[in-house]
Scaffold this motif. Structure first.
Motif, PDB file in Angstrom:
ATOM      1  N   VAL A  24      10.753  10.175   3.786  1.00 46.92           N
ATOM      2  CA  VAL A  24       9.967   8.799   4.112  1.00 46.92           C
ATOM      3  C   VAL A  24       9.700   8.371   2.745  1.00 46.92           C
ATOM      4  O   VAL A  24       9.327   7.214   2.617  1.00 46.92           O
ATOM      5  CB  VAL A  24       8.511   9.058   4.945  1.00 46.92           C
ATOM      6  CG1 VAL A  24       8.968   9.968   6.168  1.00 46.92           C
ATOM      7  CG2 VAL A  24       7.575  10.064   4.169  1.00 46.92           C
ATOM      8  N   ALA A  25       9.535   8.827   1.609  1.00 47.79           N
ATOM      9  CA  ALA A  25       9.664   8.368   0.194  1.00 47.79           C
ATOM     10  C   ALA A  25      10.436   7.242   0.293  1.00 47.79           C
ATOM     11  O   ALA A  25      10.301   6.276  -0.653  1.00 47.79           O
ATOM     12  CB  ALA A  25       9.403   9.212  -0.936  1.00 47.79           C
ATOM     13  N   GLY A  26      11.633   7.405   0.512  1.00 42.99           N
ATOM     14  CA  GLY A  26      12.867   6.361   0.237  1.00 42.99           C
ATOM     15  C   GLY A  26      13.664   5.913   1.379  1.00 42.99           C
ATOM     16  O   GLY A  26      14.453   5.023   1.463  1.00 42.99           O
ATOM     17  N   HIS A  27      13.186   6.282   2.837  1.00 46.74           N
ATOM     18  CA  HIS A  27      13.700   5.556   3.828  1.00 46.74           C
ATOM     19  C   HIS A  27      12.650   5.243   4.954  1.00 46.74           C
ATOM     20  O   HIS A  27      11.760   5.930   5.381  1.00 46.74           O
ATOM     21  CB  HIS A  27      14.485   6.981   4.570  1.00 46.74           C
ATOM     22  CG  HIS A  27      15.736   7.394   3.769  1.00 46.74           C
ATOM     23  ND1 HIS A  27      15.526   8.463   2.752  1.00 46.74           N
ATOM     24  CD2 HIS A  27      16.884   7.138   3.602  1.00 46.74           C
ATOM     25  CE1 HIS A  27      16.561   8.667   2.162  1.00 46.74           C
ATOM     26  NE2 HIS A  27      17.619   7.912   2.730  1.00 46.74           N
ATOM     27  N   PRO A  28      12.852   4.353   5.782  1.00 43.92           N
ATOM     28  CA  PRO A  28      12.024   3.789   7.022  1.00 43.92           C
ATOM     29  C   PRO A  28      12.166   4.832   8.107  1.00 43.92           C
ATOM     30  O   PRO A  28      12.958   5.496   8.360  1.00 43.92           O
ATOM     31  CB  PRO A  28      12.532   2.563   7.231  1.00 43.92           C
ATOM     32  CG  PRO A  28      14.239   2.448   6.980  1.00 43.92           C
ATOM     33  CD  PRO A  28      14.281   3.222   5.692  1.00 43.92           C
ATOM     34  N   ALA A  69       0.866   3.294  13.171  1.00 36.20           N
ATOM     35  CA  ALA A  69      -0.535   2.889  12.912  1.00 36.20           C
ATOM     36  C   ALA A  69      -0.806   2.642  11.412  1.00 36.20           C
ATOM     37  O   ALA A  69      -1.374   1.683  11.034  1.00 36.20           O
ATOM     38  CB  ALA A  69      -1.321   3.863  13.491  1.00 36.20           C
ATOM     39  N   GLY A  70      -0.497   3.576  10.522  1.00 33.33           N
ATOM     40  CA  GLY A  70      -0.610   3.476   9.298  1.00 33.33           C
ATOM     41  C   GLY A  70       0.187   2.459   8.512  1.00 33.33           C
ATOM     42  O   GLY A  70      -0.694   1.783   7.533  1.00 33.33           O
ATOM     43  N   LEU A  71       1.285   2.467   9.014  1.00 32.40           N
ATOM     44  CA  LEU A  71       1.910   1.335   8.277  1.00 32.40           C
ATOM     45  C   LEU A  71       1.702  -0.075   8.792  1.00 32.40           C
ATOM     46  O   LEU A  71       1.529  -0.773   7.945  1.00 32.40           O
ATOM     47  CB  LEU A  71       3.531   1.464   8.689  1.00 32.40           C
ATOM     48  CG  LEU A  71       4.401   2.680   8.178  1.00 32.40           C
ATOM     49  CD1 LEU A  71       5.796   2.789   8.889  1.00 32.40           C
ATOM     50  CD2 LEU A  71       4.455   2.513   6.632  1.00 32.40           C
ATOM     51  N   ILE A  72       1.142  -0.178   9.917  1.00 34.35           N
ATOM     52  CA  ILE A  72       0.713  -1.790  10.583  1.00 34.35           C
ATOM     53  C   ILE A  72      -0.425  -1.882   9.781  1.00 34.35           C
ATOM     54  O   ILE A  72      -0.639  -3.121   9.263  1.00 34.35           O
ATOM     55  CB  ILE A  72       0.438  -1.442  11.954  1.00 34.35           C
ATOM     56  CG1 ILE A  72       1.764  -1.356  12.721  1.00 34.35           C
ATOM     57  CG2 ILE A  72      -0.398  -2.675  12.663  1.00 34.35           C
ATOM     58  CD1 ILE A  72       1.685  -1.100  14.090  1.00 34.35           C
ATOM     59  N   GLY A  73      -1.441  -1.056   9.214  1.00 35.24           N
ATOM     60  CA  GLY A  73      -2.530  -1.101   8.542  1.00 35.24           C
ATOM     61  C   GLY A  73      -2.397  -1.367   7.270  1.00 35.24           C
ATOM     62  O   GLY A  73      -3.448  -1.735   6.648  1.00 35.24           O
ATOM     63  N   GLY A  74      -1.411  -1.364   6.607  1.00 44.33           N
ATOM     64  CA  GLY A  74      -0.807  -1.576   5.187  1.00 44.33           C
ATOM     65  C   GLY A  74      -0.684  -0.487   4.257  1.00 44.33           C
ATOM     66  O   GLY A  74      -0.647  -0.626   3.074  1.00 44.33           O
ATOM     67  N   LEU A  75      -0.753   0.674   4.990  1.00 45.26           N
ATOM     68  CA  LEU A  75      -0.613   1.921   4.165  1.00 45.26           C
ATOM     69  C   LEU A  75       0.978   2.050   3.826  1.00 45.26           C
ATOM     70  O   LEU A  75       1.674   1.649   4.436  1.00 45.26           O
ATOM     71  CB  LEU A  75      -1.161   3.345   4.731  1.00 45.26           C
ATOM     72  CG  LEU A  75      -2.513   3.152   5.039  1.00 45.26           C
ATOM     73  CD1 LEU A  75      -2.923   4.729   5.731  1.00 45.26           C
ATOM     74  CD2 LEU A  75      -3.475   2.900   3.949  1.00 45.26           C
ATOM     75  N   ASP A  76       1.428   2.765   2.462  1.00 44.02           N
ATOM     76  CA  ASP A  76       2.545   2.845   2.448  1.00 44.02           C
ATOM     77  C   ASP A  76       3.082   4.360   3.194  1.00 44.02           C
ATOM     78  O   ASP A  76       2.140   5.046   3.876  1.00 44.02           O
ATOM     79  CB  ASP A  76       2.925   3.251   0.685  1.00 44.02           C
ATOM     80  CG  ASP A  76       2.248   4.321   0.202  1.00 44.02           C
ATOM     81  OD1 ASP A  76       2.036   5.508   0.955  1.00 44.02           O
ATOM     82  OD2 ASP A  76       1.502   4.372  -1.048  1.00 44.02           O
ATOM     83  N   ARG A  77       4.325   4.313   3.255  1.00 51.58           N
ATOM     84  CA  ARG A  77       4.905   5.651   4.166  1.00 51.58           C
ATOM     85  C   ARG A  77       4.235   6.856   3.797  1.00 51.58           C
ATOM     86  O   ARG A  77       3.944   7.916   4.644  1.00 51.58           O
ATOM     87  CB  ARG A  77       6.591   5.629   4.170  1.00 51.58           C
ATOM     88  CG  ARG A  77       7.084   4.337   4.787  1.00 51.58           C
ATOM     89  CD  ARG A  77       8.518   4.639   4.777  1.00 51.58           C
ATOM     90  NE  ARG A  77       9.107   3.408   5.066  1.00 51.58           N
ATOM     91  CZ  ARG A  77      10.048   2.834   4.064  1.00 51.58           C
ATOM     92  NH1 ARG A  77       9.998   3.214   2.702  1.00 51.58           N
ATOM     93  NH2 ARG A  77      10.271   1.475   4.135  1.00 51.58           N
ATOM     94  N   VAL A  78       4.225   7.335   2.426  1.00 56.49           N
ATOM     95  CA  VAL A  78       3.976   8.455   2.064  1.00 56.49           C
ATOM     96  C   VAL A  78       2.369   8.650   2.471  1.00 56.49           C
ATOM     97  O   VAL A  78       1.966   9.849   2.863  1.00 56.49           O
ATOM     98  CB  VAL A  78       3.963   8.760   0.628  1.00 56.49           C
ATOM     99  CG1 VAL A  78       3.617  10.175  -0.071  1.00 56.49           C
ATOM    100  CG2 VAL A  78       5.568   8.614   0.137  1.00 56.49           C
ATOM    101  N   ALA A  79       1.509   7.652   2.084  1.00 58.57           N
ATOM    102  CA  ALA A  79       0.151   7.763   2.413  1.00 58.57           C
ATOM    103  C   ALA A  79       0.099   7.903   3.942  1.00 58.57           C
ATOM    104  O   ALA A  79      -0.739   8.909   4.415  1.00 58.57           O
ATOM    105  CB  ALA A  79      -0.602   6.474   2.102  1.00 58.57           C
ATOM    106  N   ALA A  80       0.844   7.160   4.674  1.00 53.81           N
ATOM    107  CA  ALA A  80       0.598   7.223   6.192  1.00 53.81           C
ATOM    108  C   ALA A  80       1.012   8.514   6.832  1.00 53.81           C
ATOM    109  O   ALA A  80       0.512   9.067   7.726  1.00 53.81           O
ATOM    110  CB  ALA A  80       1.630   6.035   6.691  1.00 53.81           C
ATOM    111  N   THR A  81       2.104   9.153   6.179  1.00 53.08           N
ATOM    112  CA  THR A  81       2.693  10.217   6.561  1.00 53.08           C
ATOM    113  C   THR A  81       1.685  11.669   6.204  1.00 53.08           C
ATOM    114  O   THR A  81       1.378  12.502   6.974  1.00 53.08           O
ATOM    115  CB  THR A  81       3.988  10.784   6.014  1.00 53.08           C
ATOM    116  OG1 THR A  81       5.177   9.621   6.274  1.00 53.08           O
ATOM    117  CG2 THR A  81       4.682  12.071   6.412  1.00 53.08           C
ATOM    118  N   LYS A  82       1.170  11.494   5.054  1.00 55.14           N
ATOM    119  CA  LYS A  82       0.242  12.571   4.652  1.00 55.14           C
ATOM    120  C   LYS A  82      -1.080  12.493   5.546  1.00 55.14           C
ATOM    121  O   LYS A  82      -1.598  13.774   5.956  1.00 55.14           O
ATOM    122  CB  LYS A  82      -0.180  12.245   3.097  1.00 55.14           C
ATOM    123  CG  LYS A  82       0.877  12.938   2.144  1.00 55.14           C
ATOM    124  CD  LYS A  82       0.251  13.122   0.683  1.00 55.14           C
ATOM    125  CE  LYS A  82       1.300  13.672  -0.225  1.00 55.14           C
ATOM    126  NZ  LYS A  82       0.671  13.932  -1.416  1.00 55.14           N
TER     127      LYS A  82
END
Length: 276
Positions: free
Chosen positions: A245-249, A179-192
């Motif tokens: 997640v910082a470097g992998h999808p 959901a975070g990725l679809i909303g435009g957040l980067d992976r680290v932000a979405a994961t945190k």
């Protein structure tokens, strides 16, 4: 009902899978079945919810500094207007607001979640179907915003999508990160953000189910052992996932999810395993 051996196995499974986008509930359900535990038993369901507290303690420890800053910033903003526009104050409200949907849905649908949804058919299908969403999330992700640019709209959307993770096999982290990725957040932000939102959700579920876990003959000993093991394993899982997640999808987990789902459905269709 649950032996110390069972508690060790379930604690390891919980700690490994709680924050990875592979579904801890799905894996716990499979593990319970392999251990010949009644997966639709209220006591077993309660036990798995309680040992999730170990994973929550791991998040609290790992993000202790962040959590303190958010909590103190939120509290300061309640009495001092100059703090109300800060990231920490806003993040405090975001975690509260984002946790409301799953609190309402989880409580209202408790019997359905612990009953009909506790089926390996559901787990297998959800593992495969949500993998499609994860692929879509990665392919459409713009990743243009970090944690400082999270908005209320992001949190509301992620909080609503988190409710889907009540279906075993979906994965709470897989749902919220997608959901975070679809909303435009980067992976680290979405994961945190996924980690932050896990704290109220899993703490509430664990505390609510604690009385059932202890009151159904499971015992304090196995509950403590399972919780302690899940804490240790989850702490290292959190540290690893943030670096990963910082470097992998997140689609890196899709092949495993799909293969496990297909194998599980195949075993069920062949009659090798029963669904409940």
């Amino acid at each position: 009902m649950i032996t110390y051996f069972d508690s060790v196995v379930l604690g390891i499974v919980e700690g490994l899978t709680e924050f990875l986008p592979v579904s801890s509930t799905g894996h716990l359900t499979i593990a319970e079945k392999l251990l010949k535990l009644p997966i639709n038993n209220n006591g077993v369901t309660a036990y798995t919810a309680v040992i999730q507290m170990g994973a929550i303690f791991a998040v609290l420890l790992y993000f202790a500094r962040d959590i303190w800053q958010i909590a103190s910033g939120w509290c300061k903003g309640l009495v001092k207007p100059e703090y109300r526009g800060t990231l920490d104050h806003r993040m405090g409200w975001y975690v509260i607001i984002g946790s409301i949907p799953i609190g309402i849905v989880g409580f209202a649908a408790k019997d359905f979640i612990s009953g009909p949804l506790r089926s390996l058919w559901v787990v297998g299908a959800a593992l495969i179907l949500w993998s499609v969403v994860m692929v879509y999330a990665e392919r459409t992700a713009s990743q243009v915003r970090d944690l400082k640019r999270v908005t209320l709209r992001d949190v509301v959307m992620i909080g609503i999508v988190q409710c889907v993770a009540l279906v075993p096999g979906v994965s709470r982290s897989g749902a919220t990160i997608s959901a975070g990725l679809i909303g435009g957040l980067d992976r680290v932000a979405a994961t945190k953000l996924s980690f932050y939102l896990s704290i109220p959700a899993l703490t509430g579920a664990g505390l609510y189910e604690l009385k059932d876990a202890v009151g159904t003959g499971i015992g304090v000993g196995p509950t403590v052992v399972g919780t302690a093991i899940s804490f240790v394993v989850a702490f290292f899982s959190v540290a690893w996932l943030l670096k990963f997640v910082a470097g992998h999808p997140i689609t890196a987990f899709v092949p495993y999810r799909v293969v496990l789902g297909v194998v599980l459905l195949g075993l069920l269709a062949a009659g090798v395993m029963s669904a409940t």
